[in-house]
Design a protein around this motif. Structure first.
Motif, PDB file in Angstrom:
ATOM      1  N   THR A 105       0.858  -1.166   0.000  1.00  0.00           N
ATOM      2  CA  THR A 105       0.000   0.000   0.000  1.00  0.00           C
ATOM      3  C   THR A 105       0.899   1.221   0.000  1.00  0.00           C
ATOM      4  OG1 THR A 105      -1.989   0.987   1.009  1.00  0.00           O
ATOM      5  CG2 THR A 105      -0.279   0.250   2.522  1.00  0.00           C
ATOM      6  N   GLY A 106       0.409   2.317  -0.543  1.00  0.00           N
ATOM      7  CA  GLY A 106       1.198   3.545  -0.598  1.00  0.00           C
ATOM      8  C   GLY A 106       0.727   4.429  -1.732  1.00  0.00           C
ATOM      9  N   THR A 107       1.238   5.620  -1.764  1.00  0.00           N
ATOM     10  CA  THR A 107       0.872   6.578  -2.805  1.00  0.00           C
ATOM     11  C   THR A 107       1.445   6.133  -4.143  1.00  0.00           C
ATOM     12  OG1 THR A 107       2.875   7.916  -2.591  1.00  0.00           O
ATOM     13  CG2 THR A 107       1.045   8.460  -1.119  1.00  0.00           C
TER      14      THR A 107
ATOM     15  N   CYS B 256       4.579   1.322   1.735  1.00  0.00           N
ATOM     16  CA  CYS B 256       5.727   1.854   1.008  1.00  0.00           C
ATOM     17  C   CYS B 256       5.731   3.376   1.114  1.00  0.00           C
ATOM     18  CB  CYS B 256       5.668   1.435  -0.461  1.00  0.00           C
ATOM     19  SG  CYS B 256       5.672  -0.353  -0.705  1.00  0.00           S
ATOM     20  N   CYS B 257       6.729   3.914   1.782  1.00  0.00           N
ATOM     21  CA  CYS B 257       6.844   5.367   1.894  1.00  0.00           C
ATOM     22  C   CYS B 257       7.065   5.973   0.506  1.00  0.00           C
ATOM     23  CB  CYS B 257       8.003   5.728   2.810  1.00  0.00           C
ATOM     24  SG  CYS B 257       7.732   5.250   4.525  1.00  0.00           S
ATOM     25  N   PRO B 258       6.549   7.175   0.287  1.00  0.00           N
ATOM     26  CA  PRO B 258       6.671   7.803  -1.035  1.00  0.00           C
ATOM     27  C   PRO B 258       8.115   8.013  -1.471  1.00  0.00           C
ATOM     28  CG  PRO B 258       5.138   9.016   0.356  1.00  0.00           C
ATOM     29  CD  PRO B 258       5.817   8.006   1.231  1.00  0.00           C
ATOM     30  N   LEU B 259       8.322   7.904  -2.772  1.00  0.00           N
ATOM     31  CA  LEU B 259       9.608   8.179  -3.399  1.00  0.00           C
ATOM     32  C   LEU B 259       9.440   9.377  -4.333  1.00  0.00           C
ATOM     33  CD1 LEU B 259      10.507   4.462  -4.241  1.00  0.00           C
ATOM     34  CD2 LEU B 259      11.380   5.827  -2.324  1.00  0.00           C
TER      35      LEU B 259
ATOM     36  N   ASP C 238      -1.088  14.709   0.170  1.00  0.00           N
ATOM     37  CA  ASP C 238      -2.430  14.597   0.768  1.00  0.00           C
ATOM     38  C   ASP C 238      -2.806  13.127   0.977  1.00  0.00           C
ATOM     39  OD1 ASP C 238      -2.677  17.360   0.641  1.00  0.00           O
ATOM     40  OD2 ASP C 238      -4.163  17.340  -0.987  1.00  0.00           O
ATOM     41  N   ILE C 239      -2.587  12.312  -0.054  1.00  0.00           N
ATOM     42  CA  ILE C 239      -2.912  10.881   0.030  1.00  0.00           C
ATOM     43  C   ILE C 239      -2.063  10.228   1.119  1.00  0.00           C
ATOM     44  CG2 ILE C 239      -2.767   8.661  -1.187  1.00  0.00           C
ATOM     45  CD1 ILE C 239      -5.184  10.412  -2.026  1.00  0.00           C
ATOM     46  N   ASN C 240      -0.788  10.546   1.147  1.00  0.00           N
ATOM     47  CA  ASN C 240       0.096   9.956   2.156  1.00  0.00           C
ATOM     48  C   ASN C 240      -0.325  10.358   3.568  1.00  0.00           C
ATOM     49  OD1 ASN C 240       2.485   8.292   2.647  1.00  0.00           O
ATOM     50  ND2 ASN C 240       3.297  10.177   3.522  1.00  0.00           N
ATOM     51  N   ASN C 241      -0.754  11.598   3.751  1.00  0.00           N
ATOM     52  CA  ASN C 241      -1.200  12.035   5.073  1.00  0.00           C
ATOM     53  C   ASN C 241      -2.422  11.250   5.539  1.00  0.00           C
ATOM     54  OD1 ASN C 241       0.843  13.924   5.321  1.00  0.00           O
ATOM     55  ND2 ASN C 241      -0.405  15.605   4.555  1.00  0.00           N
ATOM     56  N   ILE C 242      -3.397  11.066   4.657  1.00  0.00           N
ATOM     57  CA  ILE C 242      -4.590  10.284   5.017  1.00  0.00           C
ATOM     58  C   ILE C 242      -4.188   8.843   5.304  1.00  0.00           C
ATOM     59  CG2 ILE C 242      -6.812   9.394   4.207  1.00  0.00           C
ATOM     60  CD1 ILE C 242      -6.999  11.963   2.441  1.00  0.00           C
ATOM     61  N   MET C 243      -3.313   8.302   4.472  1.00  0.00           N
ATOM     62  CA  MET C 243      -2.891   6.911   4.628  1.00  0.00           C
ATOM     63  C   MET C 243      -2.171   6.694   5.950  1.00  0.00           C
ATOM     64  SD  MET C 243      -0.985   4.553   1.831  1.00  0.00           S
ATOM     65  CE  MET C 243      -2.429   4.599   0.780  1.00  0.00           C
ATOM     66  N   THR C 244      -1.230   7.561   6.276  1.00  0.00           N
ATOM     67  CA  THR C 244      -0.481   7.364   7.523  1.00  0.00           C
ATOM     68  C   THR C 244      -1.368   7.586   8.740  1.00  0.00           C
ATOM     69  OG1 THR C 244       0.426   9.611   7.393  1.00  0.00           O
ATOM     70  CG2 THR C 244       1.799   7.807   6.537  1.00  0.00           C
ATOM     71  N   MET C 245      -2.320   8.501   8.656  1.00  0.00           N
ATOM     72  CA  MET C 245      -3.254   8.680   9.782  1.00  0.00           C
ATOM     73  C   MET C 245      -4.061   7.398  10.002  1.00  0.00           C
ATOM     74  SD  MET C 245      -4.382  12.731   9.698  1.00  0.00           S
ATOM     75  CE  MET C 245      -5.994  12.341   9.247  1.00  0.00           C
ATOM     76  N   LEU C 246      -4.472   6.741   8.929  1.00  0.00           N
ATOM     77  CA  LEU C 246      -5.206   5.478   9.045  1.00  0.00           C
ATOM     78  C   LEU C 246      -4.305   4.367   9.570  1.00  0.00           C
ATOM     79  CD1 LEU C 246      -7.671   3.615   8.469  1.00  0.00           C
ATOM     80  CD2 LEU C 246      -6.707   3.296   6.173  1.00  0.00           C
TER      81      LEU C 246
ATOM     82  N   TYR D 224      -9.879   2.875  -0.060  1.00  0.00           N
ATOM     83  CA  TYR D 224     -10.520   3.738   0.944  1.00  0.00           C
ATOM     84  C   TYR D 224      -9.869   5.114   0.992  1.00  0.00           C
ATOM     85  CZ  TYR D 224     -11.571   5.968   5.303  1.00  0.00           C
ATOM     86  OH  TYR D 224     -11.919   6.913   6.232  1.00  0.00           O
ATOM     87  N   VAL D 225      -8.546   5.164   1.051  1.00  0.00           N
ATOM     88  CA  VAL D 225      -7.845   6.446   1.217  1.00  0.00           C
ATOM     89  C   VAL D 225      -8.134   7.396   0.057  1.00  0.00           C
ATOM     90  CG1 VAL D 225      -5.538   7.506   1.240  1.00  0.00           C
ATOM     91  CG2 VAL D 225      -6.061   5.578   2.756  1.00  0.00           C
ATOM     92  N   TYR D 226      -8.071   6.896  -1.168  1.00  0.00           N
ATOM     93  CA  TYR D 226      -8.358   7.760  -2.317  1.00  0.00           C
ATOM     94  C   TYR D 226      -9.820   8.205  -2.309  1.00  0.00           C
ATOM     95  CZ  TYR D 226      -3.774   7.078  -4.441  1.00  0.00           C
ATOM     96  OH  TYR D 226      -2.428   7.097  -4.695  1.00  0.00           O
ATOM     97  N   THR D 227     -10.714   7.314  -1.870  1.00  0.00           N
ATOM     98  CA  THR D 227     -12.131   7.693  -1.770  1.00  0.00           C
ATOM     99  C   THR D 227     -12.315   8.787  -0.728  1.00  0.00           C
ATOM    100  OG1 THR D 227     -12.797   5.455  -2.429  1.00  0.00           O
ATOM    101  CG2 THR D 227     -14.474   6.832  -1.393  1.00  0.00           C
ATOM    102  N   GLU D 228     -11.633   8.657   0.397  1.00  0.00           N
ATOM    103  CA  GLU D 228     -11.738   9.701   1.426  1.00  0.00           C
ATOM    104  C   GLU D 228     -11.247  11.039   0.893  1.00  0.00           C
ATOM    105  OE1 GLU D 228      -9.787  10.945   5.667  1.00  0.00           O
ATOM    106  OE2 GLU D 228     -10.499   8.873   5.498  1.00  0.00           O
TER     107      GLU D 228
END
Length: 189
Positions: A6-8, A119-122, A139-147, A80-84
């Motif tokens: 999972t990751g951006t 996977c952290c963003p590159l 933005d996507i990474n922030n939502i993902m890491t919060m989840l 889910y993250v992209y939908t949010e």
């Protein structure tokens, strides 16, 4: 065993999936990208996604989750993250029922995945399909890491969450092999 990355966009998921295919061969089934095939069918993706796209993506994750002995390029976390993100835009790009469908699906199938590799963003690269917006990636990474790093993750979800921070793909792959081996040993005891 069900394993997912999972990751951006531009976080190395596809590269790692290919490395797994080469290393593990027919021990696993491999599920590649869900979103790009939908884009080729005319669905809007990335920042332009809509309810139809997100429902199709969530449906694909439901089907992928039914597979056994599988390694997936993405999982329901991504859906889910992209939908949010799309739901929180002004005006919202997905309707409330689509957002609830993604959230309910996340909660109903996420525990079926044994290992999730975040996977952290590159560095962003333009492949002609993924978004090249660093703000969207952030933005996507922030939502993902919060989840993923919420306080009650371990009490809510039963899967192993492993963060792949290292930028070196070979180091990431070594971490993957160790985690899979450890999980195999823990389930055979």
């Amino acid at each position: 065993m069900k394993i997912s990355f999972t990751g951006t966009g531009c976080s190395g998921k596809s590269t790692l999936l290919k490395m797994c295919q080469e290393y593990y061969g027919d021990k696993f089934q491999y599920v590649t990208e869900v979103t790009r095939p939908l884009a080729r069918k005319g669905f809007k993706i990335n920042e332009e996604g809509d309810s139809a796209t997100q429902r199709a993506i969530v449906d694909a994750h439901i089907e992928n989750n039914k597979l056994d002995d599988v390694i997936m390029d993405r999982c329901i976390v991504d859906g889910y993250v992209y939908t949010e993100w799309l739901f929180t835009q002004q005006p919202p790009k997905v309707d409330e029922s689509t957002y609830e469908y993604a959230a309910n699906t996340l909660n109903s199938i996420l525990n079926d995945i044994d290992i999730i590799f975040y996977c952290c963003p590159l560095k962003m690269e333009d492949d002609g399909e993924r978004s090249t917006s660093t703000k969207f990636q952030s933005d996507i990474n922030n939502i993902m890491t919060m989840l993923l790093y919420q306080d009650d993750w371990n009490s809510t979800y039963k899967n192993v969450l492993i963060t792949l921070e290292d930028k070196d793909v070979d180091k990431r792959f070594e971490d993957i092999k160790i985690a899979i081996t450890e999980h195999e040993h823990s389930t055979t005891r």
